[in-house]
Design a protein around this motif. Structure first.
Motif, mmCIF file in Angstrom:
data_model
loop_
_atom_site.group_PDB
_atom_site.id
_atom_site.type_symbol
_atom_site.label_atom_id
_atom_site.label_comp_id
_atom_site.label_asym_id
_atom_site.label_seq_id
_atom_site.Cartn_x
_atom_site.Cartn_y
_atom_site.Cartn_z
ATOM 1 N N LEU A 14 -63.922 -35.441 -16.123
ATOM 2 C CA LEU A 14 -63.471 -36.823 -16.013
ATOM 3 C C LEU A 14 -61.949 -36.894 -15.877
ATOM 4 O O LEU A 14 -61.422 -37.708 -15.119
ATOM 5 N N MET A 15 -61.261 -36.033 -16.602
ATOM 6 C CA MET A 15 -59.801 -36.012 -16.508
ATOM 7 C C MET A 15 -59.367 -35.612 -15.093
ATOM 8 O O MET A 15 -58.476 -36.239 -14.501
ATOM 9 N N VAL A 16 -60.005 -34.586 -14.544
ATOM 10 C CA VAL A 16 -59.669 -34.133 -13.194
ATOM 11 C C VAL A 16 -59.979 -35.222 -12.175
ATOM 12 O O VAL A 16 -59.178 -35.505 -11.263
ATOM 13 N N LEU A 17 -61.135 -35.872 -12.315
ATOM 14 C CA LEU A 17 -61.509 -36.940 -11.385
ATOM 15 C C LEU A 17 -60.496 -38.080 -11.439
ATOM 16 O O LEU A 17 -60.044 -38.579 -10.403
ATOM 17 N N GLY A 18 -60.138 -38.488 -12.657
ATOM 18 C CA GLY A 18 -59.200 -39.592 -12.822
ATOM 19 C C GLY A 18 -57.829 -39.300 -12.253
ATOM 20 O O GLY A 18 -57.173 -40.176 -11.682
ATOM 21 N N ARG A 19 -57.372 -38.055 -12.376
ATOM 22 C CA ARG A 19 -56.050 -37.689 -11.878
ATOM 23 C C ARG A 19 -56.037 -37.447 -10.373
ATOM 24 O O ARG A 19 -54.994 -37.580 -9.725
ATOM 25 N N ALA A 71 -70.442 -31.181 -12.786
ATOM 26 C CA ALA A 71 -70.323 -31.284 -14.246
ATOM 27 C C ALA A 71 -71.127 -32.475 -14.725
ATOM 28 O O ALA A 71 -71.486 -33.366 -13.941
ATOM 29 N N ALA A 72 -71.401 -32.482 -16.010
ATOM 30 C CA ALA A 72 -72.089 -33.615 -16.619
ATOM 31 C C ALA A 72 -71.197 -34.846 -16.581
ATOM 32 O O ALA A 72 -69.961 -34.737 -16.558
ATOM 33 N N GLY A 76 -63.082 -41.683 -6.011
ATOM 34 C CA GLY A 76 -64.045 -40.903 -6.776
ATOM 35 C C GLY A 76 -65.328 -41.690 -6.970
ATOM 36 O O GLY A 76 -65.297 -42.905 -7.171
ATOM 37 N N ILE A 77 -66.446 -40.998 -6.906
ATOM 38 C CA ILE A 77 -67.752 -41.632 -7.116
ATOM 39 C C ILE A 77 -68.527 -40.851 -8.167
ATOM 40 O O ILE A 77 -68.745 -39.644 -8.026
ATOM 41 N N LEU A 78 -68.927 -41.539 -9.225
ATOM 42 C CA LEU A 78 -69.801 -40.953 -10.235
ATOM 43 C C LEU A 78 -71.236 -41.067 -9.728
ATOM 44 O O LEU A 78 -71.785 -42.163 -9.612
ATOM 45 N N GLY A 79 -71.835 -39.940 -9.399
ATOM 46 C CA GLY A 79 -73.189 -39.932 -8.876
ATOM 47 C C GLY A 79 -73.239 -39.387 -7.471
ATOM 48 O O GLY A 79 -72.470 -39.813 -6.605
ATOM 49 N N GLY A 80 -74.162 -38.446 -7.240
ATOM 50 C CA GLY A 80 -74.224 -37.772 -5.951
ATOM 51 C C GLY A 80 -75.503 -38.015 -5.178
ATOM 52 O O GLY A 80 -75.832 -37.235 -4.283
ATOM 53 N N GLY A 81 -76.229 -39.086 -5.490
ATOM 54 C CA GLY A 81 -77.472 -39.391 -4.788
ATOM 55 C C GLY A 81 -77.247 -40.106 -3.472
ATOM 56 O O GLY A 81 -76.143 -40.104 -2.918
ATOM 57 N N GLN A 82 -78.308 -40.782 -2.989
ATOM 58 C CA GLN A 82 -78.206 -41.396 -1.664
ATOM 59 C C GLN A 82 -77.214 -42.544 -1.606
ATOM 60 O O GLN A 82 -76.538 -42.746 -0.585
ATOM 61 N N GLY A 119 -57.519 -42.922 -19.420
ATOM 62 C CA GLY A 119 -56.666 -41.959 -18.727
ATOM 63 C C GLY A 119 -55.858 -42.569 -17.604
ATOM 64 O O GLY A 119 -55.119 -41.863 -16.919
ATOM 65 N N GLY A 120 -56.015 -43.889 -17.391
ATOM 66 C CA GLY A 120 -55.229 -44.581 -16.384
ATOM 67 C C GLY A 120 -55.909 -44.741 -15.040
ATOM 68 O O GLY A 120 -55.289 -45.238 -14.087
#
Length: 357
Positions: free
Chosen positions: A62-67, A54-55, A11-17, A90-91
């Motif tokens: 965040l829960m979905v991303l973490g799982r 999402a923000a 998972g990556i937080l951030g969708g830029g270059q 969340g682990g």
């Protein structure tokens, strides 16, 4: 953590270059990638398995991303620290960790940490009021650089204070918010070093780059920079001290002021892949993006020896209109970010001009 096998999801937080190039590197290694970004159809999202729109502080997202993901990272340092803490609670395995994020998000804390691990910076003063600013100017002298403590990048959120008479205007210009005042550095040039630390504690340091900024924004990096052995050794020692001091996992960018004769000051650090490391895409076997994925996935770090000299140039705004001309040059490699609108000053792409060593 055992090395993640191919087929795992990152998972990556951030969708830029930066997220886009990280995703492309992860795909080459056989990983799936999910992006979390509030912008629908983000540059990174379009080259990934999926995107959560999402923000960054959306608890459900965040829960979905973490799982969903076996490892999580971020492409920019201003992601809310609370979001990283929530993922960890969340682990989720998040790298780099919250300590690196906290240090990089506050310029006073950053400089305090750096000096504490033996990575010297310019003299500085914490500023919370106009009186603090005036006291700082008296101690550090003028001109001095006033920056907001948090956020601000590419020259934003900062102003030179050339005399005490300018203090009130400068304080107003940054919005009268918590700030740092930095003494002027008498440097010969600006250098940077890209370094990585794996989960096993091993460290890999790329050759130094020499940087030219224009209007507070990086314009060009030339690497490997022409430096003497003393300067190279000192830069490597600084990078190592920072990585170990933060118990860091991943790629880190360190911007340096070269004072000459092997003397270096740290300007700032970035707990992520960095613009000054884009040259590695065409100058090294293992570029900074693959290196970061390797580190957070628990893989061995890749080789950092340069096989070419590279001049990296950012294409800002309408510079992107030159894409056809640049793509036709046999010694140029063009890296486009997939952004729809070429706003003034916006990073749209970069081009690497390659000279074999």
């Amino acid at each position: 953590m055992t090395p993640l096998p191919p087929g795992s999801t990152i998972g990556i937080l951030g969708g830029g270059q930066l997220g886009r190039m990280l995703s492309q590197a992860a795909s080459r290694l056989g990983f799936n990638v999910v992006i979390l970004d509030p912008e629908e159809n983000s540059p990174a999202g379009r080259v990934s398995q999926g995107q959560i729109v999402a923000a960054y502080d959306d608890s459900t997202a965040l829960m979905v991303l973490g799982r969903t993901c076996q490892a999580v990272t971020f492409e920019f340092e201003n992601v809310p620290a609370a979001s990283v803490e929530r993922l960890l609670q969340g682990g989720a395995a998040v790298s780099p960790g919250p300590r690196a994020l906290a240090v990089a998000q506050d310029r006073v804390e950053e400089k305090t940490f750096l000096n504490g691990v033996g990575a010297p910076t310019v003299a500085f003063a914490s500023v919370d009021s106009l009186d603090d600013l005036l006291a700082g100017l008296e101690r550090l002298g003028a001109p001095a650089l006033l920056k907001t403590r948090r956020e601000g990048y590419d020259g934003k959120g900062q102003v030179w204070v050339r005399s005490a008479k300018m203090a009130a205007d400068a304080w107003h210009a940054i919005g009268e918010q918590p700030a740092i005042l930095e003494a002027k550095a008498d440097f010969v040039r600006e250098l940077s070093v890209i370094a990585a630390r794996g989960r096993d504690g091993r460290i890999a340091v790329y050759p130094l780059g020499e940087n030219i900024h224009k209007g507070g924004v990086l314009k060009t990096t030339v690497a490997p920079a022409t430096v003497d052995a003393k300067t190279e050794k000192r830069a490597r020692a600084i990078a190592k001290a920072i990585l170990e001091g933060l118990d860091y996992i991943g790629v880190l960018g360190v911007e340096l002021f070269d004072l000459g004769e092997g003397r270096l000051l740290v300007n700032e650090i970035a707990p992520r892949v960095h613009n000054t490391g884009h040259w590695t895409q065409d100058g090294c076997v293992c570029d900074q993006f693959e290196q970061h994925i390797r580190a957070i996935a628990g893989w061995p770090l890749g080789p950092v020896t340069a096989h070419a000299r590279v001049q990296m140039t950012n294409l800002l705004g309408t510079d992107i209109d030159q894409w056809a001309k640049l793509a036709a040059k046999p010694d140029h490699r063009l890296h486009l970010y997939g952004k729809a609108e070429a706003r003034p000053g916006r990073k749209m792409a970069h081009v690497n001009r390659i000279t074999p060593l």
